[in-house]
Design a protein around this motif. Structure first.
Motif, PDB file in Angstrom:
ATOM      1  N   UNK A 124     -24.113  60.494  69.447  1.00 50.02           N
ATOM      2  CA  UNK A 124     -24.943  61.973  69.470  1.00 50.02           C
ATOM      3  C   UNK A 124     -26.291  61.895  70.543  1.00 50.02           C
ATOM      4  N   UNK A 125     -27.633  61.389  70.408  1.00 46.21           N
ATOM      5  CA  UNK A 125     -28.559  61.016  71.565  1.00 46.21           C
ATOM      6  C   UNK A 125     -27.750  60.019  72.667  1.00 46.21           C
ATOM      7  N   UNK A 126     -27.116  59.402  72.607  1.00 41.52           N
ATOM      8  CA  UNK A 126     -27.150  59.120  74.122  1.00 41.52           C
ATOM      9  C   UNK A 126     -26.583  60.791  74.758  1.00 41.52           C
ATOM     10  N   UNK A 127     -25.274  60.928  73.968  1.00 46.35           N
ATOM     11  CA  UNK A 127     -24.796  62.369  74.555  1.00 46.35           C
ATOM     12  C   UNK A 127     -26.139  63.510  75.039  1.00 46.35           C
ATOM     13  N   UNK A 128     -26.968  63.334  74.277  1.00 44.43           N
ATOM     14  CA  UNK A 128     -27.818  64.736  74.441  1.00 44.43           C
ATOM     15  C   UNK A 128     -28.584  64.424  75.583  1.00 44.43           C
ATOM     16  N   UNK A 129     -28.886  63.249  75.750  1.00 44.85           N
ATOM     17  CA  UNK A 129     -29.851  62.700  77.223  1.00 44.85           C
ATOM     18  C   UNK A 129     -29.007  62.772  77.767  1.00 44.85           C
ATOM     19  N   UNK A 130     -27.471  62.548  78.407  1.00 48.95           N
ATOM     20  CA  UNK A 130     -27.208  62.543  78.957  1.00 48.95           C
ATOM     21  C   UNK A 130     -26.942  64.148  79.647  1.00 48.95           C
ATOM     22  N   UNK A 131     -26.211  64.924  78.527  1.00 49.78           N
ATOM     23  CA  UNK A 131     -26.087  66.643  79.243  1.00 49.78           C
ATOM     24  C   UNK A 131     -27.462  66.420  79.828  1.00 49.78           C
ATOM     25  N   UNK A 132     -28.280  66.477  79.221  1.00 48.94           N
ATOM     26  CA  UNK A 132     -29.790  66.416  79.465  1.00 48.94           C
ATOM     27  C   UNK A 132     -30.213  66.498  80.658  1.00 48.94           C
ATOM     28  N   UNK A 133     -29.917  65.269  81.316  1.00 50.24           N
ATOM     29  CA  UNK A 133     -30.299  65.187  82.460  1.00 50.24           C
ATOM     30  C   UNK A 133     -29.594  65.747  83.780  1.00 50.24           C
ATOM     31  N   UNK A 134     -28.563  65.995  83.234  1.00 52.43           N
ATOM     32  CA  UNK A 134     -26.895  66.670  83.960  1.00 52.43           C
ATOM     33  C   UNK A 134     -27.698  68.155  84.173  1.00 52.43           C
ATOM     34  N   UNK A 135     -27.819  68.522  83.443  1.00 51.14           N
ATOM     35  CA  UNK A 135     -28.973  69.364  83.336  1.00 51.14           C
ATOM     36  C   UNK A 135     -29.842  69.954  84.006  1.00 51.14           C
ATOM     37  N   UNK A 136     -30.914  69.261  84.253  1.00 46.82           N
ATOM     38  CA  UNK A 136     -32.178  69.178  84.872  1.00 46.82           C
ATOM     39  C   UNK A 136     -31.731  69.221  86.601  1.00 46.82           C
ATOM     40  N   UNK A 137     -30.652  68.186  86.413  1.00 48.27           N
ATOM     41  CA  UNK A 137     -30.022  67.604  88.099  1.00 48.27           C
ATOM     42  C   UNK A 137     -29.506  69.004  88.077  1.00 48.27           C
ATOM     43  N   UNK A 138     -28.409  69.603  88.021  1.00 48.77           N
ATOM     44  CA  UNK A 138     -27.805  70.986  88.800  1.00 48.77           C
ATOM     45  C   UNK A 138     -28.810  72.129  87.889  1.00 48.77           C
ATOM     46  N   UNK A 139     -29.645  72.003  87.620  1.00 46.51           N
ATOM     47  CA  UNK A 139     -30.407  73.118  86.894  1.00 46.51           C
ATOM     48  C   UNK A 139     -30.061  74.376  86.993  1.00 46.51           C
TER      49      UNK A 139
END
Length: 164
Positions: free
Chosen positions: A23-38
């Motif tokens: 869950x932590x890896x998934x949350x980190x991955x999704x957070x990075x994508x949300x930052x990347x795509x604003x």
């Protein structure tokens, strides 16, 4: 470039690219994508990332040295009805006037969300498999890391779409 801000899977886990992701890896991955795509929308970030990966790893005629019928194979994903993904496949021949387009609806409710892929030795492409029936869904240039990242993004997108 595009992948530098994202978590990449190591090659070799073709059967279940996102299996074992905590869950932590998934949350980190999704957070990075949300930052990347604003965006704050996970679904939009996953869709944008998947489409960018499809552009980056598109199977272009230039990669098909020695092939009889060299052609560009381009894909684009869109959201359909709830629980549905639309896949547009565009095939362009060596002459820009030879264009074929195929659209496919993929119903995702009740399917295994993990996208599997195969990068056969001696082939110029990797094939990502349809989660519905295991048939070939799309082909990209032969790049294990690219196939793994695309499979991961699509797996997360499918899980997100299955929520409704």
């Amino acid at each position: 470039m595009l992948l530098s801000g994202c978590v990449a899977l190591s090659p070799g886990f073709a059967s279940e690219p996102a299996a074992g992701v905590s869950s932590a890896e998934q949350a980190s991955y999704l957070a990075k994508l949300k930052r990347l795509y604003l965006t704050e929308n996970e679904r939009q970030a996953l869709l944008a990332h998947s489409n960018d990966l499809l552009k980056t790893y598109a199977l272009r005629a230039a990669y098909q040295v020695g092939q009889a019928r060299r052609q560009d194979l381009l894909y684009q994903l869109r959201l359909g009805a709830p629980g549905e993904l639309l896949l547009r496949e565009e095939t362009r021949g060596q002459q820009e006037t030879q264009i074929a387009v195929r659209n496919q609806r993929i119903a995702l409710f009740g399917v295994d969300p993990f996208i599997r892929y195969d990068c056969p030795n001696g082939s110029i492409s990797c094939v990502l498999l349809n989660p519905v029936d295991g048939s070939p869904l799309l082909s990209i240039v032969r790049d294990h890391q690219g196939a793994a990242e695309l499979a991961k993004a699509l797996s997360f997108l499918i899980r997100n779409l299955q929520k409704g």
